[in-house]
Motif scaffolding. Structure first.
Motif, PDB file in Angstrom:
ATOM      1  N   VAL A  21       0.874  -1.169   0.000  1.00  9.85           N
ATOM      2  CA  VAL A  21       0.000   0.000   0.000  1.00  9.85           C
ATOM      3  C   VAL A  21       0.911   1.218   0.000  1.00  9.85           C
ATOM      4  N   LEU A  22       0.664   2.112  -0.951  1.00  2.65           N
ATOM      5  CA  LEU A  22       1.489   3.314  -1.064  1.00  2.65           C
ATOM      6  C   LEU A  22       0.838   4.465  -0.307  1.00  2.65           C
ATOM      7  N   LEU A  23       1.582   5.025   0.643  1.00  2.00           N
ATOM      8  CA  LEU A  23       1.091   6.194   1.378  1.00  2.00           C
ATOM      9  C   LEU A  23       1.938   7.404   0.973  1.00  2.00           C
ATOM     10  N   LEU A  77      10.792   3.003   1.507  1.00  3.18           N
ATOM     11  CA  LEU A  77      10.719   4.305   0.838  1.00  3.18           C
ATOM     12  C   LEU A  77      10.630   4.130  -0.674  1.00  3.18           C
ATOM     13  N   PHE A  78       9.757   4.927  -1.247  1.00  2.51           N
ATOM     14  CA  PHE A  78       9.580   4.970  -2.702  1.00  2.51           C
ATOM     15  C   PHE A  78       9.703   6.458  -3.055  1.00  2.51           C
ATOM     16  N   PRO A  79      10.934   6.978  -2.994  1.00  4.47           N
ATOM     17  CA  PRO A  79      11.105   8.437  -2.970  1.00  4.47           C
ATOM     18  C   PRO A  79      11.021   9.101  -4.338  1.00  4.47           C
ATOM     19  N   GLY A 128      14.972  -0.619 -10.987  1.00  2.00           N
ATOM     20  CA  GLY A 128      14.759   0.032 -12.284  1.00  2.00           C
ATOM     21  C   GLY A 128      13.294   0.419 -12.403  1.00  2.00           C
ATOM     22  N   TYR A 129      13.073   1.689 -12.697  1.00  4.32           N
ATOM     23  CA  TYR A 129      11.713   2.226 -12.725  1.00  4.32           C
ATOM     24  C   TYR A 129      11.329   2.481 -14.187  1.00  4.32           C
ATOM     25  N   VAL A 130      10.267   1.834 -14.630  1.00 10.95           N
ATOM     26  CA  VAL A 130       9.869   1.917 -16.035  1.00 10.95           C
ATOM     27  C   VAL A 130       8.451   2.474 -16.099  1.00 10.95           C
ATOM     28  N   ILE A 172      12.366  -4.609 -10.736  1.00 10.34           N
ATOM     29  CA  ILE A 172      11.851  -3.691 -11.755  1.00 10.34           C
ATOM     30  C   ILE A 172      10.462  -3.256 -11.305  1.00 10.34           C
ATOM     31  N   TYR A 173      10.250  -1.936 -11.347  1.00 12.38           N
ATOM     32  CA  TYR A 173       8.952  -1.356 -10.984  1.00 12.38           C
ATOM     33  C   TYR A 173       8.324  -0.861 -12.282  1.00 12.38           C
ATOM     34  N   LEU A 174       7.324  -1.611 -12.744  1.00 12.59           N
ATOM     35  CA  LEU A 174       6.639  -1.278 -13.992  1.00 12.59           C
ATOM     36  C   LEU A 174       5.392  -0.482 -13.629  1.00 12.59           C
ATOM     37  N   GLU A 175       5.327   0.730 -14.130  1.00  9.57           N
ATOM     38  CA  GLU A 175       4.438   1.734 -13.534  1.00  9.57           C
ATOM     39  C   GLU A 175       3.658   2.513 -14.579  1.00  9.57           C
ATOM     40  N   ALA A 176       2.347   2.702 -14.332  1.00  6.07           N
ATOM     41  CA  ALA A 176       1.569   3.573 -15.214  1.00  6.07           C
ATOM     42  C   ALA A 176       1.447   4.967 -14.610  1.00  6.07           C
ATOM     43  N   GLY A 177       1.953   5.146 -13.388  1.00 10.15           N
ATOM     44  CA  GLY A 177       1.864   6.443 -12.713  1.00 10.15           C
ATOM     45  C   GLY A 177       0.680   6.483 -11.782  1.00 10.15           C
ATOM     46  N   SER A 178       0.866   7.157 -10.650  1.00 12.19           N
ATOM     47  CA  SER A 178      -0.214   7.214  -9.671  1.00 12.19           C
ATOM     48  C   SER A 178      -1.423   7.935 -10.260  1.00 12.19           C
ATOM     49  N   GLY A 179      -2.588   7.326 -10.089  1.00 16.05           N
ATOM     50  CA  GLY A 179      -3.820   7.926 -10.605  1.00 16.05           C
ATOM     51  C   GLY A 179      -4.025   7.688 -12.095  1.00 16.05           C
ATOM     52  N   ALA A 180      -3.242   6.776 -12.664  1.00 15.98           N
ATOM     53  CA  ALA A 180      -3.373   6.491 -14.104  1.00 15.98           C
ATOM     54  C   ALA A 180      -4.797   6.050 -14.433  1.00 15.98           C
ATOM     55  N   ILE A 181      -5.218   6.368 -15.642  1.00 16.61           N
ATOM     56  CA  ILE A 181      -6.544   5.934 -16.103  1.00 16.61           C
ATOM     57  C   ILE A 181      -6.413   4.541 -16.706  1.00 16.61           C
ATOM     58  N   VAL A 202       4.355  -4.048  -9.975  1.00 16.32           N
ATOM     59  CA  VAL A 202       3.455  -3.378 -10.925  1.00 16.32           C
ATOM     60  C   VAL A 202       2.519  -2.444 -10.168  1.00 16.32           C
ATOM     61  N   GLY A 203       2.366  -1.233 -10.683  1.00 15.89           N
ATOM     62  CA  GLY A 203       1.459  -0.289 -10.034  1.00 15.89           C
ATOM     63  C   GLY A 203       0.963   0.768 -11.002  1.00 15.89           C
ATOM     64  N   GLY A 204       0.070   1.598 -10.482  1.00 15.31           N
ATOM     65  CA  GLY A 204      -0.450   2.706 -11.258  1.00 15.31           C
ATOM     66  C   GLY A 204      -1.846   2.444 -11.790  1.00 15.31           C
ATOM     67  N   GLY A 205      -2.822   3.090 -11.160  1.00 14.86           N
ATOM     68  CA  GLY A 205      -4.191   3.052 -11.685  1.00 14.86           C
ATOM     69  C   GLY A 205      -4.986   1.800 -11.369  1.00 14.86           C
ATOM     70  N   ILE A 206      -4.461   0.934 -10.505  1.00 11.84           N
ATOM     71  CA  ILE A 206      -5.201  -0.300 -10.183  1.00 11.84           C
ATOM     72  C   ILE A 206      -6.286   0.040  -9.160  1.00 11.84           C
ATOM     73  N   VAL A 223       2.129  -6.094  -6.204  1.00 15.56           N
ATOM     74  CA  VAL A 223       1.251  -5.067  -6.764  1.00 15.56           C
ATOM     75  C   VAL A 223       1.177  -3.904  -5.773  1.00 15.56           C
ATOM     76  N   VAL A 224       1.168  -2.689  -6.320  1.00 15.70           N
ATOM     77  CA  VAL A 224       1.090  -1.489  -5.468  1.00 15.70           C
ATOM     78  C   VAL A 224      -0.268  -0.818  -5.645  1.00 15.70           C
ATOM     79  N   ILE A 225      -0.893  -0.531  -4.512  1.00 22.01           N
ATOM     80  CA  ILE A 225      -2.177   0.184  -4.529  1.00 22.01           C
ATOM     81  C   ILE A 225      -1.997   1.491  -3.755  1.00 22.01           C
ATOM     82  N   GLY A 226      -2.276   2.595  -4.419  1.00 16.68           N
ATOM     83  CA  GLY A 226      -2.187   3.897  -3.764  1.00 16.68           C
ATOM     84  C   GLY A 226      -3.537   4.591  -3.758  1.00 16.68           C
ATOM     85  N   THR A 227      -3.886   5.169  -4.903  1.00 21.26           N
ATOM     86  CA  THR A 227      -5.095   5.994  -5.025  1.00 21.26           C
ATOM     87  C   THR A 227      -6.377   5.272  -4.598  1.00 21.26           C
ATOM     88  N   ALA A 228      -6.532   4.015  -4.994  1.00 20.84           N
ATOM     89  CA  ALA A 228      -7.785   3.296  -4.696  1.00 20.84           C
ATOM     90  C   ALA A 228      -8.005   3.217  -3.182  1.00 20.84           C
TER      91      ALA A 228
HETATM   92  C1  1GP Z   1       2.250   4.925  -7.913  1.00 17.34           C
HETATM   93  O1  1GP Z   1       2.158   2.651  -8.523  1.00 17.34           O
HETATM   94  C2  1GP Z   1       1.818   3.549  -7.545  1.00 17.34           C
HETATM   95  O2  1GP Z   1       3.599   4.987  -8.095  1.00 17.34           O
HETATM   96  C3  1GP Z   1       0.374   3.509  -7.167  1.00 17.34           C
HETATM   97  O3  1GP Z   1      -0.465   4.060  -8.154  1.00 17.34           O
HETATM   98  O4  1GP Z   1      -1.916   5.579  -6.835  1.00 17.34           O
HETATM   99  O5  1GP Z   1      -2.643   4.772  -9.071  1.00 17.34           O
HETATM  100  O6  1GP Z   1      -2.565   3.204  -7.131  1.00 17.34           O
HETATM  101  P1  1GP Z   1      -1.988   4.404  -7.777  1.00 17.34           P
END
Ligand code: 1GP
Length: 238
Positions: A21-23, A77-79, A128-130, A172-181, A202-206, A223-228
């Motif tokens: 969980v990403l805070l 840390l995920f700085p 490695g951040y992609v 390797i952190y494969l990422e669509a970016g936080s809040g990705a659609i 893997v993270g971003g937009g899940i 898997v990383v969950i932030g926004t949700a």
């Molecule tokens: C962002 O992958 C993380 O770097 C989490 O993304 O906030 O979209 O869950 P979300």
């Protein structure tokens, strides 16, 4: 020493699914930490990541200290920049933005962090951040001033991740970016997972359990969950 990475390797070998969980210190108020971390402890999360693209100095350390009062989960840390490094955490994803061509996030920030990291006892995990196109201009894209790789370009995504492994990255952190659609496409997760022998994050937009399962099924080890979860603290109860 280095126990967090070892545990990730063991989990991968045993095909256990890891969940972080990403805070974001920018978004979470100190007064809310206890109840948020309680929810995380109750979930099947295995890690707490702390970081963000735009965080004021000192906020990360304050948040990490507060989080650690309430959990025994590893705090990693995920700085977004070198100012977010603190010895109070358990480990750091020492990121290099391999999909971008901005030297600041490929090597300059890492040089700035190095003398402090040398002084402290923090587990360093070369990562490695992609960044791939998440269908919207995400904060990481804006702040890093880099262009994400188009999701149609599976070959480039895969080769970038693989080059990261060959450069010695441990994750390797494969990422669509936080809040990705658009989350990282299954095809891309699976292509990268097949190419790598190191663990894949893997993270971003899940935003749903189903998307999480699809990411794991395609080969994500963590898997990383932030926004949700930020938007709905009952997310993991569903
Ligand atoms: C962002 O992958 C993380 O770097 C989490 O993304 O906030 O979209 O869950 P979300």
């Amino acid at each position: 020493m280095n126990s967090i990475y070892k545990d990730i390797l063991i989990a991968k070998k045993q095909q256990k699914r890891l969940l972080a969980v990403l805070l974001d210190p920018d978004k979470l108020l100190a007064k809310d930490v206890a109840k948020i971390v309680y929810k995380i402890n109750e979930s099947h999360a295995t890690h707490i990541f702390v970081g963000g693209s735009t965080v004021a100095n000192g906020e990360t350390e304050t948040l990490v200290v507060e989080i650690k009062k309430h959990t025994s989960l590893p705090v990693v840390l995920f700085p977004g920049n070198f100012n977010q490094v603190t010895y109070k955490a358990d480990a750091i994803l020492f990121l290099s933005l391999l999909s971008g061509r901005n030297p600041e996030y490929l090597i300059e920030q890492q040089i700035k962090a190095a003398p402090y990291l040398r002084e402290i006892n923090l587990e360093i995990i070369p990562t490695g951040y992609v960044l791939v196109n998440g269908g919207v201009e995400t904060a990481v894209q804006k702040v890093s001033r880099t262009v994400p790789i188009e999701q149609e370009n599976t070959e480039l995504i895969t080769n970038t991740a693989l080059a990261g492994e060959y450069l010695g990255k441990k994750l390797i952190y494969l990422e669509a970016g936080s809040g990705a659609i658009q989350t990282v496409r299954i095809k891309n997760i699976s292509s990268v997972a097949k190419a790598l022998s190191i663990p894949l994050i893997v993270g971003g937009g899940i935003r749903s359990q189903q998307q999480m399962q699809l990411a794991y099924d395609a080969g994500a080890d963590l898997v990383v969950i932030g926004t949700a979860f930020e938007n709905d603290s009952t997310f993991f109860e569903k």
